[in-house]
Design an enzyme around this catalytic site. Structure first.
Site: not given
Ligand code: BG6
Length: 508
Positions: A47, A153, A182-183, A187, A221, A240, A245, A345
């Site tokens: 945009r 995702k 799904d990244h 991997k 993480e 998430d 994952h 997290k």
């Protein structure tokens, strides 16, 4: 290696963070390795108004920052000549005429054969809208050249919305045109789960309930929600990380050997594994899932905000930033073996690993600690960082008697000198260009994963009194997570940044 056919990659959400941080650096990396087709262009769509020149400059900065490239590099400058930008309101079907005209002109000029990939790196509410508007201008039709759609995702917000999204996409695109990312599947170390299991005859015979005591997956993480508080507060770690994952990792660990290494065979087997997850009844949820939320704390001398104080987060939020989940897989291979999965997290370190705990020997002849926790063989599959594999087993301590000590045999990917570890996006983008869906999700697997987590979502929503435990930022989450583990003397493995045996030098 087969080269992709000439094509144009169209990125919706091109002014966003993902494009600059991950997608464009991945495309450039492919360019450097000469893996892109001879005639190739990227058209960014968003945009925000940008000229082609301003878009190129922005992408150059992204590549420079994320790949440590110099903007003055001749190769980078030439690469950026193939980037273009179209500004439009993605919600307005009429606006797509602009896109169609630009694509038609570029396609004729660059001779890209009418092959277009549409990558949706936008907020998820646009996922059903963009395909509809593309179709309004027949940009989904494969009359000359092919058309593909890549979807980031989160795919759906729950089971019902994932089903509805699948149905909407299938109205305009066929399943073999749809690439759900799904990244984690991009991997190297995740793909290596399949190679470890199915290219070595030493593991597979032991990979079942006869020899495996339990399986543990940790994906934590040290960062908090950063600037994504608004998104995260509607999501939580279950949506998430776990639904996508982590259940992906579970399905790769649990699946049966596929008959071939192709999309159909692999998807069939991961689908079956997900369908074998024992459904959790709503009243059982508190016994199987522990949720937590980080609170204010001091980490390495620095004051760290609690989750409820993060920007964009409701000050009374009950969204979970930590979760520990116990479940079973009801099939012949895994009957009775508990799976423990934990994610969060603001933990002490950033690490993702899978630990296979083998059963102890049936008879203990040697002295030393013979509890499952300390003496069973463990196979640690390290997804990141310090990617590698560690196998723990007992050895005789030299000297008199037969005292047993645990030792480790480890392999680190970093030992494979000079081997380029492609980023997840690099691998996945290349596969989409080649038309290989093996590392992409099918509509059915996404729905199977949502089906498993749906009772948990229902209960947390309908019963706000279900406990959410606070844990200080920088800690391993609420101690209640330990209570999930069936044997009282067992705990989670507390991994370090470096792949090491428990109790050895540890970097956080
Ligand atoms: C994303 C989540 O899908 O995966 C993030 O939205 C999370 O919250 C990230 O941080 C983790 O990915 P990786 O590749 O860094 O393990």
């Amino acid at each position: 290696m087969r080269a992709p056919e000439n094509l144009i990659l169209v990125i919706f959400g091109a002014s966003g963070d993902l494009t600059e941080r991950k997608l464009m650096p991945a495309v450039y990396d492919l360019h450097k390795q000469k893996l892109l087709p001879g005639r190739f262009a990227v058209v960014g769509v968003g945009r925000t108004e940008y000229s082609d020149g301003a878009f190129r400059e922005k992408m150059m900065q992204g590549i420079e920052k994320n790949l440590d490239e110099s903007k003055n590099d001749e190769m980078l400058r030439l690469f950026c000549q193939n980037l273009f930008y179209v500004s439009l309101d993605t919600r307005s079907a009429d606006d797509y005429k602009k896109l169609k005209d630009r694509l038609t002109a570029l396609d004729a000029e660059l001779q890209t054969g009418g092959n277009f990939i549409f990558y949706m790196a936008t907020p998820p509410e646009l996922y059903p809208i963009i395909p509809h508007n593309l179709a309004a201008h027949e940009l989904n039709k494969q009359k000359s050249g092919w058309r593909k759609l890549i979807i980031e995702k989160p795919f759906g917000y729950d089971l019902a919305s994932a089903r509805s999204l699948n149905q909407k996409l299938l109205r305009f695109f066929k399943e073999d045109q749809i690439y759900r990312i799904d990244h984690y599947l991009g991997k190297e170390t995740v793909q290596n789960i399949l190679v470890t299991r199915f290219s070595n005859n030493i593991f597979e015979p032991l990979w079942n309930q006869h020899f495996i005591h339990h399986v543990e997956i940790t994906s934590v993480e040290s960062l908090g929600v950063e600037n994504r508080g608004g998104y995260y507060d509607r999501s939580g770690v279950l949506r998430d990380m776990f639904q996508n994952h982590l259940l992906k990792l579970v399905s790769l660990v649990a699946m049966e050997p596929p008959i071939a290494f192709d999309a159909k065979s692999i998807r069939n087997e991961t689908q079956k594994a997900l369908e074998s997850l024992r459904p959790i009844k709503e009243h059982e949820v508190p016994d199987y899932v522990i949720r937590g939320q980080y609170t204010e704390s001091v980490v390495r001398g620095e004051k760290v905000r609690g989750y409820r104080q993060e920007k964009g987060v409701d000050p009374e939020s009950k969204t979970e930033t930590f979760l520990a989940f116990k479940f079973y897989i009801d099939n012949w291979r895994w009957g009775g073996v508990p799976f423990y999965v934990r994610a969060g997290k603001r933990m002490p370190t950033t690490v993702t690993e899978i630990v296979i705990y083998f059963k102890p020997t049936p008879h203990h002849m040697f002295s030393g600690n013979q509890s499952i926790a300390s003496s069973s063989n463990q196979l640690v599959i390290r997804i990141q960082p310090d990617e590698g594999i560690l196998l723990k087993f007992g050895m005789k301590v030299p000297g008199a008697g037969f005292k047993v000590q645990d030792v480790a045999m480890d392999f680190h990917y970093s030992d494979l000198a000079n081997v380029h570890l492609p980023s997840a996006y690099e691998r996945l983008l290349l596969d989409s260009m080649l038309g290989d869906q093996t590392l992409y999700e099918s509509g059915e697997t996404v729905e199977a994963a949502w089906k498993f987590v749906q009772p948990v979502l229902n209960v947390w929503q309908s019963n706000p009194n279900i406990k959410i435990y606070g844990y200080p930022a920088g800690s391993w989450g609420p101690p209640q997570a330990d209570d999930l583990i069936e044997e009282p003397h067992l705990t989670w493995r507390y991994p370090c940044k470096n792949l090491a045996m428990d109790g050895v030098y540890c970097e956080l």
